[in-house]
Scaffold this active site. Sequence first.
Site, mmCIF file in Angstrom:
data_model
loop_
_atom_site.group_PDB
_atom_site.id
_atom_site.type_symbol
_atom_site.label_atom_id
_atom_site.label_comp_id
_atom_site.label_asym_id
_atom_site.label_seq_id
_atom_site.Cartn_x
_atom_site.Cartn_y
_atom_site.Cartn_z
ATOM 1 C CB SER A 146 -6.824 2.059 68.365
ATOM 2 O OG SER A 146 -5.644 1.509 68.112
ATOM 3 C CE1 TYR A 159 -3.453 5.913 70.748
ATOM 4 C CE2 TYR A 159 -3.267 3.398 70.209
ATOM 5 C CZ TYR A 159 -3.695 4.847 69.977
ATOM 6 O OH TYR A 159 -4.210 4.979 68.683
HETATM 7 P P1 NAP Z 1 -2.170 12.776 64.945
HETATM 8 O O1 NAP Z 1 -1.686 13.462 63.474
HETATM 9 O O2 NAP Z 1 -1.036 12.863 65.974
HETATM 10 O O3 NAP Z 1 -3.180 13.649 65.333
HETATM 11 C C1 NAP Z 1 -3.823 13.619 66.646
HETATM 12 C C2 NAP Z 1 -4.519 14.911 66.703
HETATM 13 O O4 NAP Z 1 -5.034 15.203 68.011
HETATM 14 C C3 NAP Z 1 -3.662 16.153 66.316
HETATM 15 O O5 NAP Z 1 -4.175 16.914 65.407
HETATM 16 C C4 NAP Z 1 -3.351 16.905 67.519
HETATM 17 O O6 NAP Z 1 -3.030 18.227 67.579
HETATM 18 C C5 NAP Z 1 -4.523 16.421 68.502
HETATM 19 N N1 NAP Z 1 -4.453 16.745 69.909
HETATM 20 C C6 NAP Z 1 -3.367 15.903 70.776
HETATM 21 N N2 NAP Z 1 -3.541 16.482 72.012
HETATM 22 C C7 NAP Z 1 -4.556 17.356 72.112
HETATM 23 C C8 NAP Z 1 -5.063 18.175 73.064
HETATM 24 N N3 NAP Z 1 -4.541 18.242 74.142
HETATM 25 N N4 NAP Z 1 -6.106 19.041 72.996
HETATM 26 C C9 NAP Z 1 -6.588 19.128 71.528
HETATM 27 N N5 NAP Z 1 -5.994 18.534 70.647
HETATM 28 C C10 NAP Z 1 -5.000 17.496 70.864
HETATM 29 O O7 NAP Z 1 -2.229 11.276 64.708
HETATM 30 P P2 NAP Z 1 -3.515 10.252 63.900
HETATM 31 O O8 NAP Z 1 -3.068 9.351 63.805
HETATM 32 O O9 NAP Z 1 -4.146 11.337 62.898
HETATM 33 O O10 NAP Z 1 -4.315 10.504 65.270
HETATM 34 C C11 NAP Z 1 -5.989 10.547 65.312
HETATM 35 C C12 NAP Z 1 -6.674 9.545 66.218
HETATM 36 O O11 NAP Z 1 -6.389 8.502 65.428
HETATM 37 C C13 NAP Z 1 -6.254 9.253 67.348
HETATM 38 O O12 NAP Z 1 -7.279 9.283 68.487
HETATM 39 C C14 NAP Z 1 -5.276 8.192 67.336
HETATM 40 O O13 NAP Z 1 -5.217 7.584 68.623
HETATM 41 C C15 NAP Z 1 -6.047 7.339 66.449
HETATM 42 N N6 NAP Z 1 -5.683 6.373 65.571
HETATM 43 C C16 NAP Z 1 -4.428 6.436 64.789
HETATM 44 C C17 NAP Z 1 -3.862 5.257 64.262
HETATM 45 C C18 NAP Z 1 -2.875 5.380 63.342
HETATM 46 O O14 NAP Z 1 -2.246 4.335 62.664
HETATM 47 N N7 NAP Z 1 -2.420 6.590 62.870
HETATM 48 C C19 NAP Z 1 -4.589 4.023 64.415
HETATM 49 C C20 NAP Z 1 -5.496 3.911 65.330
HETATM 50 C C21 NAP Z 1 -5.990 5.050 65.973
HETATM 51 P P3 NAP Z 1 -1.536 18.749 67.643
HETATM 52 O O15 NAP Z 1 -0.700 18.041 66.678
HETATM 53 O O16 NAP Z 1 -1.559 20.319 67.426
HETATM 54 O O17 NAP Z 1 -1.025 18.559 68.902
#
Ligand code: NAP
Length: 254
Positions: A146, A159
């Site tokens: 991130s 986080y």
């Molecule tokens: P997201 O749509 O909320 O994706 C998170 C995923 O992790 C979801 O599919 C969720 O499944 C899964 N998850 C959560 N808890 C879990 C558990 N206990 N066991 C198994 N799976 C689990 O958000 P995203 O932005 O795509 O995030 C993906 C990654 O990118 C994360 O590591 C996040 O920190 C990172 N990131 C995102 C951003 C951004 O701007 N969006 C920036 C930097 C880093 P469910 O939805 O079914 O709960």
Amino acid sequence: MSFQLDYFSLKGKTALVTGARTGIGQAISVGLAAAGAHLILVGHRDNMQETQEKIADVNGTSETFLIDLSDVDNLGAKLEPVLAKYQIDILVNNAGVIYREPAAAHNVQEWNRVMDVNINSVFMLSQAIGNQMIANGAGKIINIASLLSFQGGINVPSYTASKHAIAGLTKALANEWASKGVQVNAIAPGYISTNNTEALRNDDVRNQSILERIPAGRWGQADDLAGTAVFLASRASDYVSGHVLVVDGGWMGR
Ligand code: NAP
């Protein structure tokens, strides 16, 4: 042999992506499948039908494996059915959660849940699958870091701590495993429009101040990460090790 375009191909490879139901994990899964990999989609709620359909649309193949990554007891052992069936060539540690509360009041149970999903499970999956890769003499691990692997953030201390740890773990594993044919790298997404950032986009003041700082002038889309993931999963990146690759529309350079 000199470079050939098929160094980017993932034909014949098996990739396991965590958090593949939504957002960045879904987009990376579809990208890896489009490049030829068979996908094992890891999530904890349902059969991830939307991701499976998008993979089928690019003529890819996938299957699902349900596991709760917040329950870290014996996590490596829980993967045994998958490891018995497949040699995993590519592991994408993408699943992550965010909890927003100022540090002075930050709930300790939530702190622990964020740590379990965002870093503890990543180490355990990397250890279990990394051992299989080491035995095979080849493998690619891609951790999703991130901008808060570099910066402090606001109201998200758990986080931020977990994502700084991701950057450190990426380098630590890379140091130990590069000589064994296993490349460990990370992608640090900028501000990407997913569930994770919905609260920020719904806050007009935060949304405006974020947009003003992004040189590209827009929020990123999950698809913006797919090409970077294919590169780091492929032979084209065999000499890239321990790197945290920022994909942020220019935010960090500002
Ligand atoms: P997201 O749509 O909320 O994706 C998170 C995923 O992790 C979801 O599919 C969720 O499944 C899964 N998850 C959560 N808890 C879990 C558990 N206990 N066991 C198994 N799976 C689990 O958000 P995203 O932005 O795509 O995030 C993906 C990654 O990118 C994360 O590591 C996040 O920190 C990172 N990131 C995102 C951003 C951004 O701007 N969006 C920036 C930097 C880093 P469910 O939805 O079914 O709960």
